[in-house]
Structures are given as structure tokens and as C-alpha cells.
Write a protein that holds these residues in place. Structure first.
Motif, mmCIF file in Angstrom:
data_model
loop_
_atom_site.group_PDB
_atom_site.id
_atom_site.type_symbol
_atom_site.label_atom_id
_atom_site.label_comp_id
_atom_site.label_asym_id
_atom_site.label_seq_id
_atom_site.Cartn_x
_atom_site.Cartn_y
_atom_site.Cartn_z
ATOM 1 N N MET A 1 22.011 9.645 4.387
ATOM 2 C CA MET A 1 20.747 11.596 3.297
ATOM 3 C C MET A 1 20.025 11.249 4.010
ATOM 4 S SD MET A 1 21.377 10.769 -1.336
ATOM 5 C CE MET A 1 22.937 10.955 -0.456
ATOM 6 N N SER A 2 19.581 11.942 3.842
ATOM 7 C CA SER A 2 17.632 12.663 4.366
ATOM 8 C C SER A 2 17.096 12.280 2.885
ATOM 9 C CB SER A 2 17.303 14.014 4.965
ATOM 10 O OG SER A 2 18.192 14.676 3.669
ATOM 11 N N ILE A 3 15.959 11.650 3.707
ATOM 12 C CA ILE A 3 14.518 11.161 3.018
ATOM 13 C C ILE A 3 13.969 12.228 3.334
ATOM 14 C CG2 ILE A 3 12.860 10.193 2.215
ATOM 15 C CD1 ILE A 3 14.989 8.545 1.955
ATOM 16 N N PRO A 4 13.792 14.025 2.148
ATOM 17 C CA PRO A 4 12.774 14.919 3.010
ATOM 18 C C PRO A 4 11.438 14.776 2.911
ATOM 19 C CG PRO A 4 14.363 15.040 0.748
ATOM 20 C CD PRO A 4 14.187 14.135 0.695
ATOM 21 N N ALA A 5 10.618 13.678 2.558
ATOM 22 C CA ALA A 5 9.234 13.214 2.869
ATOM 23 C C ALA A 5 9.276 13.288 3.922
ATOM 24 C CB ALA A 5 9.063 12.264 2.160
ATOM 25 N N ILE A 6 9.986 11.944 5.169
ATOM 26 C CA ILE A 6 9.553 11.720 6.234
ATOM 27 C C ILE A 6 9.687 12.862 7.465
ATOM 28 C CG2 ILE A 6 10.966 10.791 7.984
ATOM 29 C CD1 ILE A 6 12.133 8.473 6.263
ATOM 30 N N GLU A 7 11.008 14.128 6.688
ATOM 31 C CA GLU A 7 11.186 15.554 7.526
ATOM 32 C C GLU A 7 9.740 16.419 7.230
ATOM 33 O OE1 GLU A 7 14.676 17.224 5.670
ATOM 34 O OE2 GLU A 7 15.928 15.943 6.474
ATOM 35 N N LEU A 8 9.113 15.599 5.237
ATOM 36 C CA LEU A 8 8.011 17.041 6.116
ATOM 37 C C LEU A 8 7.125 16.171 6.780
ATOM 38 C CD1 LEU A 8 6.471 18.872 3.553
ATOM 39 C CD2 LEU A 8 5.895 16.670 2.246
ATOM 40 N N MET A 9 7.053 15.033 6.674
ATOM 41 C CA MET A 9 5.591 14.603 7.819
ATOM 42 C C MET A 9 5.921 14.862 9.312
ATOM 43 S SD MET A 9 3.603 13.437 5.192
ATOM 44 C CE MET A 9 2.727 12.911 6.325
ATOM 45 N N THR A 10 7.012 14.776 9.754
ATOM 46 C CA THR A 10 7.354 15.504 10.802
ATOM 47 C C THR A 10 6.764 17.087 11.384
ATOM 48 O OG1 THR A 10 9.140 14.194 10.543
ATOM 49 C CG2 THR A 10 9.686 15.708 12.525
ATOM 50 N N SER A 11 7.053 17.763 10.075
ATOM 51 C CA SER A 11 6.443 19.114 9.776
ATOM 52 C C SER A 11 5.405 19.406 9.762
ATOM 53 C CB SER A 11 7.797 19.914 9.405
ATOM 54 O OG SER A 11 6.816 21.076 8.707
ATOM 55 N N LEU A 12 4.462 18.711 9.090
ATOM 56 C CA LEU A 12 2.733 18.534 8.754
ATOM 57 C C LEU A 12 2.555 17.722 10.072
ATOM 58 C CD1 LEU A 12 2.595 17.086 5.266
ATOM 59 C CD2 LEU A 12 2.291 19.528 6.111
ATOM 60 N N ARG A 13 2.853 17.060 10.987
ATOM 61 C CA ARG A 13 2.833 16.301 12.311
ATOM 62 C C ARG A 13 3.143 17.555 13.255
ATOM 63 N NH1 ARG A 13 4.747 11.769 11.344
ATOM 64 N NH2 ARG A 13 6.954 12.089 12.714
ATOM 65 N N SER A 14 3.805 18.145 13.363
ATOM 66 C CA SER A 14 4.579 19.009 14.529
ATOM 67 C C SER A 14 4.031 20.552 14.478
ATOM 68 C CB SER A 14 5.829 18.375 15.245
ATOM 69 O OG SER A 14 6.404 19.195 13.607
ATOM 70 N N GLY A 15 4.633 20.848 13.438
ATOM 71 C CA GLY A 15 4.789 22.230 13.750
ATOM 72 C C GLY A 15 3.178 23.028 12.307
ATOM 73 N N HIS A 16 2.433 22.210 12.149
ATOM 74 C CA HIS A 16 0.722 22.493 11.528
ATOM 75 C C HIS A 16 -0.231 21.362 11.490
ATOM 76 C CE1 HIS A 16 3.451 25.537 9.138
ATOM 77 N NE2 HIS A 16 3.881 24.479 9.044
ATOM 78 N N SER A 17 0.153 20.992 13.017
ATOM 79 C CA SER A 17 -1.319 20.028 13.438
ATOM 80 C C SER A 17 -2.814 19.988 13.062
ATOM 81 C CB SER A 17 -0.766 19.078 14.739
ATOM 82 O OG SER A 17 -0.793 20.485 15.812
ATOM 83 N N THR A 18 -2.612 21.438 13.457
ATOM 84 C CA THR A 18 -4.250 21.487 13.151
ATOM 85 C C THR A 18 -5.376 22.799 12.241
ATOM 86 O OG1 THR A 18 -4.226 23.589 15.436
ATOM 87 C CG2 THR A 18 -4.606 21.130 15.768
ATOM 88 N N SER A 19 -3.865 23.019 11.664
ATOM 89 C CA SER A 19 -3.898 24.246 10.366
ATOM 90 C C SER A 19 -4.167 23.296 9.310
ATOM 91 C CB SER A 19 -3.555 25.017 10.479
ATOM 92 O OG SER A 19 -2.116 24.565 9.987
ATOM 93 N N PRO A 20 -5.043 23.921 8.326
ATOM 94 C CA PRO A 20 -5.449 22.904 7.476
ATOM 95 C C PRO A 20 -4.139 23.310 6.306
ATOM 96 C CG PRO A 20 -7.002 24.337 7.501
ATOM 97 C CD PRO A 20 -6.141 25.347 8.706
ATOM 98 N N ARG A 21 -3.898 21.164 5.518
ATOM 99 C CA ARG A 21 -2.849 21.577 4.598
ATOM 100 C C ARG A 21 -3.073 21.010 3.389
ATOM 101 N NH1 ARG A 21 0.684 24.889 6.156
ATOM 102 N NH2 ARG A 21 -1.175 25.734 7.596
ATOM 103 N N LEU A 22 -4.623 20.783 3.244
ATOM 104 C CA LEU A 22 -4.781 20.063 2.003
ATOM 105 C C LEU A 22 -6.234 19.822 1.794
ATOM 106 C CD1 LEU A 22 -4.351 18.552 -0.962
ATOM 107 C CD2 LEU A 22 -3.710 16.187 0.715
ATOM 108 N N THR A 23 -6.688 21.151 0.912
ATOM 109 C CA THR A 23 -8.706 20.979 1.097
ATOM 110 C C THR A 23 -9.428 20.441 -0.360
ATOM 111 O OG1 THR A 23 -8.468 22.674 2.260
ATOM 112 C CG2 THR A 23 -10.549 22.772 1.167
ATOM 113 N N TRP A 24 -9.721 19.448 0.036
ATOM 114 C CA TRP A 24 -10.020 19.150 -1.857
ATOM 115 C C TRP A 24 -11.899 19.622 -1.812
ATOM 116 C CZ3 TRP A 24 -9.381 16.574 -6.051
ATOM 117 C CH2 TRP A 24 -9.863 15.921 -6.639
#
Length: 232
Positions: free
Chosen positions: A1-24
Motif C-alpha cells: 500500500m503506497s505512502i502518498p507523502a513519499i510519492e509527493l516528496m519524489t515529485s517535489l524533488r524531481s518534477g519541481h526541483s527549481t521552481s518555488p513550492r513553498l513561500t513564507w
């Protein structure tokens, strides 16, 4: 059974590595911007601190006693990637992560103090005996996270403020808030930590990004236009 948080981190790491994902946007004109790669780096370091220094493992419970803040998001993602459960209702837990470390002595296996200013290199002042200084410790941990134990999707990921428990496998479908694909989402701290986590998850799951704003920040038309806010 998959862990969505792990899949999410993989996506952030690979597909959106240089673009802003979180601005505070915080008090005193504080602005922090994390790309997918930098966000993943912080989550990896925090996960390694949990795993290597605190012996954290799947199904352990972590009470997240922090306000809405970019570091709150880091801690939740790190715990979920490990297969831990974040506790938002003040219930029993193994570990306490807090910006008020004088309140948890003797109740938890470990207490981690989180200094909120972006440039804080250590906790400002003295900490109670045995409390771990997150700012001082996290930078020494590795930039890549590899779990010692495989988490299960059937384990619990979060206990919300009503005491409802959501499993890891259902974190996206049962806990996160749905948002349009690729949204640039404004999340205001006044809505509370649970809402912030749910909204951030929903935005990231759809390939979007998030602007988190402290209650003291004036959300001017200029700011909203500069950040290209698309939804709330």
C-alpha cells in the motif's frame, strides 16, 4: 500500500526541483522561498534527525505543537515520510515538536524546540534539560533520506483537531483539501495548522505551490500580484 507523502516528496524533488513550492511571509518583512529541491532537503534532514537521533520509526506519534509556519510543514512531511502519525489535537504522543519547550518535560520520550525565525542558528536562550535544539542540530544531518523501515499505508498519518485519525494511504483523498492543478495557493495562518496542512497537501499533490502568510502580514494587491496568487 503506497505512502502518498513519499510519492509527493519524489515529485517535489524531481518534477519541481527549481521552481518555488513553498513561500513564507512572516513578521518583520520575513520572506522565505523554498524550491522543490530545497523543501525536500529540509524534509530529508529533519527525517534523518528523527530517525538517527531520536530512533523514530513507523507508527510512532509526534505531537505537532507549532503555529502555521514553513517549519511546521517541514516537520509534518518528515514525519509522514517516516510513516509516523502527527497529532494535532493535543493527545498522547511519543515526541513533542514545539516552539514552547517549557511545557512538555517528562511527558514525552523527547522534546524538540523549534526556533521560528528563518535565520535562527540555535534556540534563543536556555533550554530545559534534555530538550533538543532543532535549529542547532538539523543542519548536521544528511540531505538524502532513506528509511530504515518501510512504512505501511495502513498506519495512521494524522489525528486532526476533532480526534479523527486518517491513514497514510488516505492522506490525500481523506485529509487534504482539493485544489486546481498547478494552483498558486494563498494559505493564511489564521485558518489554523490543520487547514494549512490540508491545503498545502492538496496544492502540492496537484503540482501547485503555496504562499503561507502570518496573520501580521498585510496581504496587499501588490503582494498578491507579485506572487501570482490564483486561489485561496
Amino acid at each position: 500500500m503506497s505512502i502518498p507523502a513519499i510519492e509527493l516528496m519524489t515529485s517535489l524533488r524531481s518534477g519541481h526541483s527549481t521552481s518555488p513550492r513553498l513561500t513564507w511571509y512572516g513578521p518583520d518583512s520575513e520572506r522565505v522561498e523554498l524550491s522543490g529541491r530545497v523543501l525536500d532537503n529540509w524534509v530529508a534532514k529533519t527525517g534523518n534527525l528523527l530517525q538517527d537521533e531520536l530512533d523514530a520509526e513507523p507508527e510512532m506519534r509526534l505531537r505537532l505543537d507549532l503555529p502555521v509556519h514553513w517549519k511546521s510543514m517541514i516537520w509534518a512531511l518528515a514525519a509522514w515520510q517516516l510513516g509516523m502519525e502527527t497529532v494535532l489535537d493535543g493527545g498522547e504522543a511519543d515526541l513533542l515538536v514545539t516552539d514552547n519547550p517549557g511545557t512538555g518535560a517528562g511527558t514525552y520520550d523527547a522534546v524538540i524546540a523549534v526556533a521560528l525565525p528563518a535565520l535562527a542558528m540555535r534556540w534563543p536562550g536556555e533550554l530545559p534539560a534534555g530538550v533538543i535544539d532543532y535549529a542547532a542540530e538539523v543542519r548536521s544531518h544528511g540531505d538524502i533520506f532513506m528509511a530504515h523501515s518501510d512504512p505501511s499505508g495502513s498506519g495512521f498519518a494524522v489525528t486532526d483537531r476533532r480526534g479523527t485519525r486518517h491513514r497514510h494511504a488516505d492522506l490525500i483523498t481523506g485529509f487534504s483539501a482539493p485544489h486546481d492543478e498547478g494552483v498558486r495557493l494563498l494559505v493564511t495562518a489564521g485558518d489554523g495548522l490543520e487547514a494549512a496542512l490540508a491545503n498545502c497537501l492538496g496544492a502540492w499533490h496537484g503540482g501547485g505551490s503555496v504562499v503561507l502568510a502570518h496573520p501580521e502580514v498585510q496581504l496587499t494587491d501588490q503582494l498578491l500580484a507579485a506572487e501570482r496568487i490564483q486561489g485561496t
